[in-house]
Design a protein around this motif. Structure first.
Motif, PDB file in Angstrom:
ATOM      1  N   PHE A  83       0.832  -1.202   0.000  1.00  0.00           N
ATOM      2  CA  PHE A  83       0.000   0.000   0.000  1.00  0.00           C
ATOM      3  C   PHE A  83       0.869   1.256   0.000  1.00  0.00           C
ATOM      4  O   PHE A  83       0.503   2.274  -0.589  1.00  0.00           O
ATOM      5  CB  PHE A  83      -0.935   0.007   1.212  1.00  0.00           C
ATOM      6  CG  PHE A  83      -2.070   0.980   1.067  1.00  0.00           C
ATOM      7  CD1 PHE A  83      -3.125   0.717   0.221  1.00  0.00           C
ATOM      8  CD2 PHE A  83      -2.063   2.183   1.755  1.00  0.00           C
ATOM      9  CE1 PHE A  83      -4.159   1.617   0.066  1.00  0.00           C
ATOM     10  CE2 PHE A  83      -3.095   3.095   1.613  1.00  0.00           C
ATOM     11  CZ  PHE A  83      -4.151   2.804   0.762  1.00  0.00           C
ATOM     12  N   ILE A 206      -4.605   0.818   7.148  1.00  0.00           N
ATOM     13  CA  ILE A 206      -4.375  -0.433   6.433  1.00  0.00           C
ATOM     14  C   ILE A 206      -3.448  -1.345   7.243  1.00  0.00           C
ATOM     15  O   ILE A 206      -3.673  -2.561   7.353  1.00  0.00           O
ATOM     16  CB  ILE A 206      -3.768  -0.159   5.043  1.00  0.00           C
ATOM     17  CG1 ILE A 206      -4.767   0.604   4.156  1.00  0.00           C
ATOM     18  CG2 ILE A 206      -3.313  -1.450   4.369  1.00  0.00           C
ATOM     19  CD1 ILE A 206      -5.998  -0.183   3.795  1.00  0.00           C
ATOM     20  N   TRP A 213      -2.295  -5.956   1.933  1.00  0.00           N
ATOM     21  CA  TRP A 213      -1.814  -4.600   1.665  1.00  0.00           C
ATOM     22  C   TRP A 213      -1.033  -4.004   2.831  1.00  0.00           C
ATOM     23  O   TRP A 213      -0.389  -2.971   2.673  1.00  0.00           O
ATOM     24  CB  TRP A 213      -2.989  -3.683   1.313  1.00  0.00           C
ATOM     25  CG  TRP A 213      -3.592  -4.027  -0.004  1.00  0.00           C
ATOM     26  CD1 TRP A 213      -4.739  -4.704  -0.242  1.00  0.00           C
ATOM     27  CD2 TRP A 213      -3.036  -3.721  -1.294  1.00  0.00           C
ATOM     28  NE1 TRP A 213      -4.950  -4.853  -1.585  1.00  0.00           N
ATOM     29  CE2 TRP A 213      -3.920  -4.252  -2.268  1.00  0.00           C
ATOM     30  CE3 TRP A 213      -1.893  -3.056  -1.730  1.00  0.00           C
ATOM     31  CZ2 TRP A 213      -3.682  -4.132  -3.627  1.00  0.00           C
ATOM     32  CZ3 TRP A 213      -1.659  -2.941  -3.094  1.00  0.00           C
ATOM     33  CH2 TRP A 213      -2.546  -3.466  -4.032  1.00  0.00           C
TER      34      TRP A 213
END
Length: 235
Positions: A83, A206, A213
């Motif tokens: 990510f 995240i 990710w």
């Protein structure tokens, strides 16, 4: 004392840089001393500095920089900073975007009668896309490190030095006036700082969730706290 947030610096810097670009496009560079500055720098041209200026033009320009950013993002992805790789590429592009918009709004002609080392079809000088992209990539690189709570000092120092290096050789090549460089770097820095908090918050969200990710557990600063919290709830 209240802590100053990144957007509280970034948004004013973005606005001031944009307004300076609009106003500077109407100024006569001979009256502001910009033309004279480029003329003096032109006197430094030598056979061994010319290739550096050409290299800055090629590898710091729109033909190569997107591929360089993409390559860095791919490397980050392969290192399981997945990510972070996406936000690095997006932050670099979005921070550079205001400079591209300004170039469409104002029409400041490139330096004249200074034996420019490269000719340009559009002839638009304000702002400098080269300094903007270096500043944008610096902010994006800092974002990747901050995501892992690593120190940013040397990345910032290297980014400032590289921006100054690129800016000097853009003047050396008589491609931009000094204010073009200042506005380009200011726009990218302002935009990058404005995007900093939401980008970093999204990355950390995240990371807390884990999964494909998120950062790998060994370098993920968010996961230990989550694990400890769940352990306490289990007791």
């Amino acid at each position: 004392m209240r802590r100053v947030r990144s957007w509280q610096v970034g948004l004013p810097l973005l606005l001031v840089s944009f307004l300076l670009g609009v106003v500077a496009a109407r100024w006569n560079p001979r009256r502001t001393g910009e033309w004279q500055t480029l003329d003096a720098i032109r006197g430094l041209r030598t056979a061994w500095l010319d290739p550096i200026a050409h290299g800055v033009e090629i590898f710091g320009g729109p033909a190569w920089t997107p591929w360089i950013i993409l390559a860095v993002a791919v490397v980050l992805f392969l290192l399981r900073r997945r990510f972070a790789a996406v936000t690095f590429a997006l932050a670099s592009g979005l921070a550079w975007l205001p400079g591209h918009v300004l170039k469409k709004v104002v029409h400041r002609q490139r330096p004249e009668q200074l034996d420019a080392m490269t000719s340009y079809s559009d002839g638009m000088s304000m702002p400098s896309g080269h300094t903007a992209i270096v500043a944008a990539v610096t902010i994006a690189g800092c974002l990747v490190l901050a995501n892992e709570r690593r120190r940013l000092r040397w990345v910032v120092v290297a980014g400032v030095a590289l921006t100054a290096f690129v800016g000097f050789f853009r003047m050396y090549a008589a491609a931009h006036y000094p204010l073009d460089l200042l506005v380009g770097a200011g726009l990218a820095t302002g935009a990058g700082l404005s995007l900093w908090r939401p980008s970093l918050a999204l990355n950390r969200r995240i990371n807390r969730g884990g999964g494909f990710w998120a950062l790998p557990p060994a370098v993920n600063p968010e996961r230990p706290a989550v694990t400890a919290s769940r352990a306490e709830q289990g007791q």
